[in-house]
Design a protein around this motif. Structure first.
Motif, PDB file in Angstrom:
ATOM      1  N   SER A   1     -18.597  14.986   7.678  1.00 52.34           N
ATOM      2  CA  SER A   1     -19.862  14.504   7.167  1.00 52.34           C
ATOM      3  C   SER A   1     -19.603  13.748   5.866  1.00 52.34           C
ATOM      4  O   SER A   1     -18.513  13.771   5.311  1.00 52.34           O
ATOM      5  CB  SER A   1     -20.804  15.673   6.929  1.00 52.34           C
TER       6      SER A   1
ATOM      7  N   HIS B   1     -20.368  14.022   2.791  1.00 58.52           N
ATOM      8  CA  HIS B   1     -19.907  14.748   1.610  1.00 58.52           C
ATOM      9  C   HIS B   1     -18.410  15.037   1.699  1.00 58.52           C
ATOM     10  O   HIS B   1     -17.659  14.822   0.749  1.00 58.52           O
ATOM     11  CB  HIS B   1     -20.680  16.060   1.486  1.00 58.52           C
ATOM     12  N   ALA B   2     -18.000  15.526   2.883  1.00 55.83           N
ATOM     13  CA  ALA B   2     -16.594  15.871   3.058  1.00 55.83           C
ATOM     14  C   ALA B   2     -15.721  14.639   2.894  1.00 55.83           C
ATOM     15  O   ALA B   2     -14.664  14.686   2.257  1.00 55.83           O
ATOM     16  CB  ALA B   2     -16.390  16.498   4.433  1.00 55.83           C
TER      17      ALA B   2
ATOM     18  N   SER C   1     -15.503  13.724  -0.793  1.00 54.79           N
ATOM     19  CA  SER C   1     -14.676  14.616  -1.603  1.00 54.79           C
ATOM     20  C   SER C   1     -13.220  14.485  -1.210  1.00 54.79           C
ATOM     21  O   SER C   1     -12.324  14.702  -2.006  1.00 54.79           O
ATOM     22  CB  SER C   1     -15.181  16.046  -1.469  1.00 54.79           C
ATOM     23  N   ARG C   2     -12.973  14.133   0.057  1.00 55.53           N
ATOM     24  CA  ARG C   2     -11.591  13.929   0.487  1.00 55.53           C
ATOM     25  C   ARG C   2     -10.987  12.738  -0.218  1.00 55.53           C
ATOM     26  O   ARG C   2      -9.947  12.834  -0.858  1.00 55.53           O
ATOM     27  CB  ARG C   2     -11.567  13.654   1.992  1.00 55.53           C
TER      28      ARG C   2
ATOM     29  N   THR D   1     -10.455  13.070  -4.194  1.00 59.58           N
ATOM     30  CA  THR D   1      -9.356  13.905  -4.671  1.00 59.58           C
ATOM     31  C   THR D   1      -8.008  13.382  -4.217  1.00 59.58           C
ATOM     32  O   THR D   1      -7.029  13.531  -4.934  1.00 59.58           O
ATOM     33  CB  THR D   1      -9.512  15.354  -4.192  1.00 59.58           C
ATOM     34  N   GLU D   2      -7.965  12.770  -3.026  1.00 56.96           N
ATOM     35  CA  GLU D   2      -6.669  12.258  -2.577  1.00 56.96           C
ATOM     36  C   GLU D   2      -6.153  11.224  -3.585  1.00 56.96           C
ATOM     37  O   GLU D   2      -4.963  11.172  -3.880  1.00 56.96           O
ATOM     38  CB  GLU D   2      -6.803  11.594  -1.200  1.00 56.96           C
TER      39      GLU D   2
ATOM     40  N   SER E   1      -4.237  17.693  -3.863  1.00 57.10           N
ATOM     41  CA  SER E   1      -5.603  17.306  -3.512  1.00 57.10           C
ATOM     42  C   SER E   1      -6.275  18.428  -2.728  1.00 57.10           C
ATOM     43  O   SER E   1      -7.462  18.709  -2.920  1.00 57.10           O
ATOM     44  CB  SER E   1      -5.608  16.003  -2.717  1.00 57.10           C
TER      45      SER E   1
ATOM     46  N   ARG F   1      -9.422  20.020  -4.615  1.00 53.86           N
ATOM     47  CA  ARG F   1     -10.715  19.758  -3.997  1.00 53.86           C
ATOM     48  C   ARG F   1     -11.495  21.058  -3.813  1.00 53.86           C
ATOM     49  O   ARG F   1     -12.654  21.168  -4.224  1.00 53.86           O
ATOM     50  CB  ARG F   1     -10.508  19.089  -2.645  1.00 53.86           C
TER      51      ARG F   1
END
Lengths: 134, 175, 255
Positions: free
Chosen positions: A51, A53-54, A57-58, A61-62, C177, C181
């Motif tokens: 989704s 959001h995921a 956030s992925r 941060t990556e 990450s 996260r």
């Protein structure tokens, strides 16, 4: 009743049981049950598309993580070799590139795995095959 | 925030707790223990059991579906053979009726032919009879006529010209 | 108590094992902390639920058994689609990770409960575990061929000195990450929740006007709580999906 055409086809054809083949409905039902494979698999196929959001956030941060890792490596390399700040600079740069690479790869994978449903608007002349990637 | 009981991190009260290194050791240790326990419980007990349940169910449903399919086919076959037999029986009945009708017709025909032939023969015989009778009668007619004529002639003429009379009569009769 | 948004992350000892005499080295002292308590609670809850709910082995599942089966199928499908059939040998591993993170996250939503996953060391340890498994299995299965992971196909030799460090950093950034996260999401979410909940408490202590004014933060708290539940589940899912993807790299290093 289908008797009229039956009578027309062959004189005095046997009428059989009234209402055509009585097991025709059963056949369809068995096939449907097979096809659904409804046992055990509760249609909980993991949505390959995360989704929103995921995804967000992925990707975020990556990107950050790669810069952090690059920075750490550079920092410790400098500490070990006394070359401050060159390794730090270079590795942060490398980390930046790696972060971009991470994001691009993750996004590419998300695109490739996105479920294309028939009712999706893929623009003019979009084919299903496009979704397969690779 | 005044913590009195924390012997583990008295030195690090000002540190943001998630980044407090003094707690790392204990957390790692307990994480390792608990996660290992979880992994073992999952891989040895829980997951094989759920997998087995699903497997059994899958097999069962598969088997039931196959059985349903088989029974359905059997039913279809029974229906088909029933229909074939029905058609067969009807055909047979039809044939028998046809045959009977034919044989009756042939019989009738034969009898009629016989009767007709018989009749024709009888008719021919009768006709023959009639003709013979007629011919006989005709023969008699000539004779009577000539006798009569002779008698008349004899009465009139007084003498007999038997042969001439006979010829004349025959001429008349034939003419 | 409720006003300090940081306090909920504080680790406190419940009791300690060993190391009775000397406290200064702390060498053999093992503290059983609230964090450890909630790890134990998490593991016990997961195991008890999964094992007890499937005790009947019902052909027709009850509600609880159905939930267990759905979790199983969910993770199984996830692993299968990300890492293929060979990846299924890691299914118990991914399942344990998923359940641990999920249940730890969800427990963290309960007021006054400790959130195990809000500590970087925990998420980092889990991520390192994942990446260790990937590296070890990668080398075990592919030998040195696993290093192909760092050499993208179709790249001319003279750019390799640039590309390989980038690939290595990219690879090493994965556990970072992964852990950051999860940690950041849980930490940020809980701090925000606590802050808004704190507003409610301090505003309502101001009397009637304050109670009226507290409705807004209250609505925010409710909305945030719903969001946090979603985030908890989603982060567990992301963690497990990425684990499966990384395991896939160990199985098929060339990409």
């Amino acid at each position: 009743m289908t008797n009229s055409d039956k009578n027309g086809a062959g004189k005095d054809a046997p009428k059989g049981l009234a209402g055509g083949v009585p097991t025709g409905d059963l056949d369809a039902r068995i096939r449907a049950a097979r096809q659904k494979g409804g046992y055990g698999e509760y249609q909980t196929k993991p949505k390959e598309h995360l989704s929103g959001h995921a995804k967000a956030s992925r990707l975020g941060t990556e990107f950050i993580a790669a810069i952090l890792v690059g920075g750490f490596i550079g920092y410790f390399a400098d500490m070990a070799m006394g070359t401050t700040p060159w390794f730090l600079l270079v590795m942060v740069l490398v980390g930046f590139v790696a972060g971009v690479l991470n994001v691009v790869r993750a996004a590419a994978r998300m695109n490739a795995e996105a479920i294309i449903t028939p009712d999706m608007d893929l623009g003019p002349k979009a084919h299903r095959d496009d979704a397969d990637g690779k | 925030m005044a913590s009195s009981t924390n012997s583990a991190h008295e030195a690090a009260t000002g540190v943001f707790p998630p980044f407090d290194p003094s707690t790392f050791g204990s957390q790692l240790l307990w994480l390792a223990l608990t996660f290992a326990a979880l992994y073992i419980l999952m891989s040895k007990v829980a997951l094989p059991r759920i997998g087995e349940i699903l497997e059994v169910r899958r097999d069962r449903i598969e088997g039931d579906l196959a059985e349903a399919e088989r029974l359905k086919q059997k039913t279809d076959q029974a229906i088909k053979s029933y229909e074939a037999e029905l058609a067969d029986a009807k055909q047979k009945a039809h044939n028998i009726a046809e045959e009977t009708r034919d044989s009756i017709r042939a019989d009738l025909e034969k009898k009629r032919a016989k009767v007709e032939a018989d009749l024709a023969k009888k008719m021919a015989a009768a006709e023959n009879d009639i003709r013979e009778t007629k011919e006989a009668a005709m023969g008699h007619v000539e004779e009577i006529a000539s006798d009569t004529a002779l008698a008349i002639v004899t009465n009139i003429v007084g003498r007999t010209a038997q042969k001439a009379t006979k010829d004349a009569v025959a001429k008349v009769v034939k003419g | 108590m409720a006003n300090d948004p940081i306090k909920q992350f504080k680790i406190t000892d419940i009791f300690t094992i060993g190391g009775a005499g000397e406290g200064e080295t702390g060498g053999f002292e093992i503290a059983f902390t609230n964090s450890a308590l909630f790890m134990v609670i998490t593991v016990v809850s997961i195991s008890a639920f999964l094992i007890l709910s499937t005790r009947g082995r019902g052909l027709v599942p009850g509600r609880l058994q159905l939930l267990s089966e759905m979790l199983y199928e969910f993770v199984a499908n996830m692993v299968r689609s990300s890492a293929g059939t060979e990846g299924m040998k890691f299914f118990p591993f991914v399942f344990s990770l998923f359940m641990f993170v999920l249940v730890a996250n969800l427990f963290g939503m309960v007021p006054y409960f400790f959130t195990v996953t809000s500590h970087i060391i925990v998420t980092f340890a889990l991520a390192m575990l994942v990446i260790s498994v990937v590296i070890i299995y990668g080398f075990m299965r592919n030998g040195l061929g696993f290093l192909k992971l760092f050499v993208p196909a179709g790249v001319p030799g003279y750019v390799l000195p640039i590309v390989i460090p980038i690939e290595i950093v990219s690879f090493l950034s994965r556990p970072i990450s992964l852990s950051v996260r999860l940690f950041a999401n849980m930490l940020a979410g809980h701090i925000t929740l606590k802050v808004f909940a704190g507003f409610i408490v301090s505003l309502s202590s101001l009397g009637a006007v304050g109670v009226l004014g507290a409705t807004l933060p209250f609505a925010m708290t409710v909305a945030l709580t719903a969001l946090e539940f979603l985030v908890s589940a989603l982060q567990a899912y992301v963690f497990a999906v990425l684990t499966s993807m990384y395991l896939n790299d160990a199985i098929h290093p060339s990409h």
